[in-house]
Design an enzyme around this catalytic site. Structure first.
Site, short mmCIF file in Angstrom:
data_model
loop_
_atom_site.label_atom_id
_atom_site.label_comp_id
_atom_site.label_asym_id
_atom_site.label_seq_id
_atom_site.Cartn_x
_atom_site.Cartn_y
_atom_site.Cartn_z
N ASN A 36 -23.22 -17.75 -6.82
CA ASN A 36 -23.88 -17.61 -5.52
C ASN A 36 -25.12 -16.74 -5.72
OD1 ASN A 36 -24.67 -17.05 -2.91
ND2 ASN A 36 -22.86 -15.83 -2.41
N LYS A 72 -27.29 -15.96 -3.56
CA LYS A 72 -27.68 -15.24 -2.33
C LYS A 72 -29.18 -15.43 -2.10
CE LYS A 72 -23.78 -12.25 -3.14
NZ LYS A 72 -23.12 -10.97 -2.95
N HIS A 119 -18.90 -15.86 4.29
CA HIS A 119 -19.11 -14.79 3.31
C HIS A 119 -19.21 -13.46 4.06
CE1 HIS A 119 -20.97 -12.28 0.28
NE2 HIS A 119 -20.55 -13.16 -0.61
N GLU A 131 -21.10 -11.06 3.82
CA GLU A 131 -22.47 -10.68 4.22
C GLU A 131 -22.87 -11.40 5.52
OE1 GLU A 131 -24.26 -11.56 0.45
OE2 GLU A 131 -23.21 -9.83 -0.42
N GLU A 134 -12.24 -12.19 -1.51
CA GLU A 134 -13.34 -11.30 -1.89
C GLU A 134 -13.23 -9.97 -1.14
OE1 GLU A 134 -16.91 -13.52 -3.56
OE2 GLU A 134 -17.18 -13.45 -1.41
N GLY A 156 -20.73 -6.72 -5.19
CA GLY A 156 -21.99 -6.09 -5.57
C GLY A 156 -21.89 -4.61 -5.91
N SER A 162 -17.75 -8.61 -8.05
CA SER A 162 -18.09 -7.94 -9.32
C SER A 162 -17.45 -8.59 -10.54
CB SER A 162 -17.75 -6.45 -9.25
OG SER A 162 -18.53 -5.81 -8.25
P1 PGA Z 1 -20.86 -10.04 -6.77
O1 PGA Z 1 -20.85 -10.95 -5.44
O2 PGA Z 1 -20.31 -10.90 -7.88
O3 PGA Z 1 -22.31 -9.68 -6.96
O4 PGA Z 1 -20.00 -8.88 -6.50
C1 PGA Z 1 -19.75 -11.77 -5.16
C2 PGA Z 1 -19.97 -12.50 -3.89
O5 PGA Z 1 -20.70 -11.99 -3.02
O6 PGA Z 1 -19.44 -13.60 -3.71
#
Ligand code: PGA
Length: 248
Positions: free
Chosen positions: A6, A8, A89, A91, A159, A165, A199
């Protein structure tokens, strides 16, 4: 196994070129690899990485087409070749105030477009510390369990919000617990894949994929770096080979 990168709101025409100069991996029958690029670059995947599956990061609440300036429907995304569409997600839930009811609508749109929803769920750090993880996951998934047919193909990504992140990952036990709970809740679903996200990188991939309930990963930051993304895929391949060897 299924690995979805992803990106983003990252990337450019230039960075896509650089990525694919350094990334040659193909999907194979037992290991699907998909990239969720920002909308403007989705179609570039067809020319630059045709062996990868196309995924989208979100879709509109509205289905089909209509006067909804700025929106992109699941049907349009399926039309340009998206096999998977990420919905819910954290976010989107956090910055765009998406509710579980919104997520359900999007899932219905994705399925109506014959694409596969990748549904993200997970607890915040405060919720984990309060011992509410199971409750949070059950709540986030309850509308889906009530309204979506068990015949529908679904991908659910566990998640934990605090792992996204941040470089922090849950313990193997915590990952296994979250993913196994999801698998249990959806045990009547015939086409169901459970991913872990948060992560994931080339160093922790082997350990994460050693959890029996984990069937792949949703990868954010590390999917922007071709060598790192490759390392994660190599970890998934090891698990796939191990499974094949164990069966034969
Ligand atoms: P990340 O993001 O691997 O950067 O932690 C995972 C995600 O947002 O799906």
């Amino acid at each position: 196994m299924l690995i979805i990168g992803n990106w983003k709101m990252n990337g450019s025409s230039q960075s896509l070129h650089t990525f694919f100069e350094n990334f040659q991996t193909r999907s194979q029958t037992d290991l699907q690899i998909a990239l969720a690029l920002p909308y403007p670059y989705l179609s570039d995947l067809k020319t630059m990485g045709p062996s990868l599956l196309m995924a989208a990061q979100d879709c509109s609440l509205y289905g089909g087409s209509g006067a909804y300036t700025g929106e992109v429907s699941a049907q349009m995304l399926a039309d340009v070749g998206c096999t998977y569409i990420i919905v819910g997600h954290s976010e989107r839930r956090q910055y765009f105030h998406e509710t579980d009811a919104n997520v359900l609508l999007k899932i219905e749109n994705v399925l109506a477009a014959s694409s596969i929803p990748v549904i993200c769920v997970g607890e915040t750090l405060a919720q984990r510390q309060e011992g509410q993880t199971k409750e949070v996951l059950k709540n986030q998934l309850s509308l889906i369990l009530q309204h979506i047919s068990p015949q529908a193909p679904l991908v659910i990504a566990y998640e934990p919000v605090w792992a996204i992140g941040t470089g922090l990952t849950p313990t193997n036990e915590e990952i296994q617990e979250g993913c196994a709970l999801i698998a249990m809740l959806f045990s009547s679903f015939s086409q169901m894949t459970v991913l872990y996200g948060g992560s994931v990188n080339g160093d922790n991939g082997n350990e994460i994929f050693s959890n029996p309930a984990v069937q792949g990963a949703l990868v954010g930051g590390a999917s922007l770096k071709p060598q790192e993304f490759q390392r994660i895929i190599d970890c998934a391949k090891r698990r796939t080979n191990f499974k094949i060897n164990a069966i034969s």
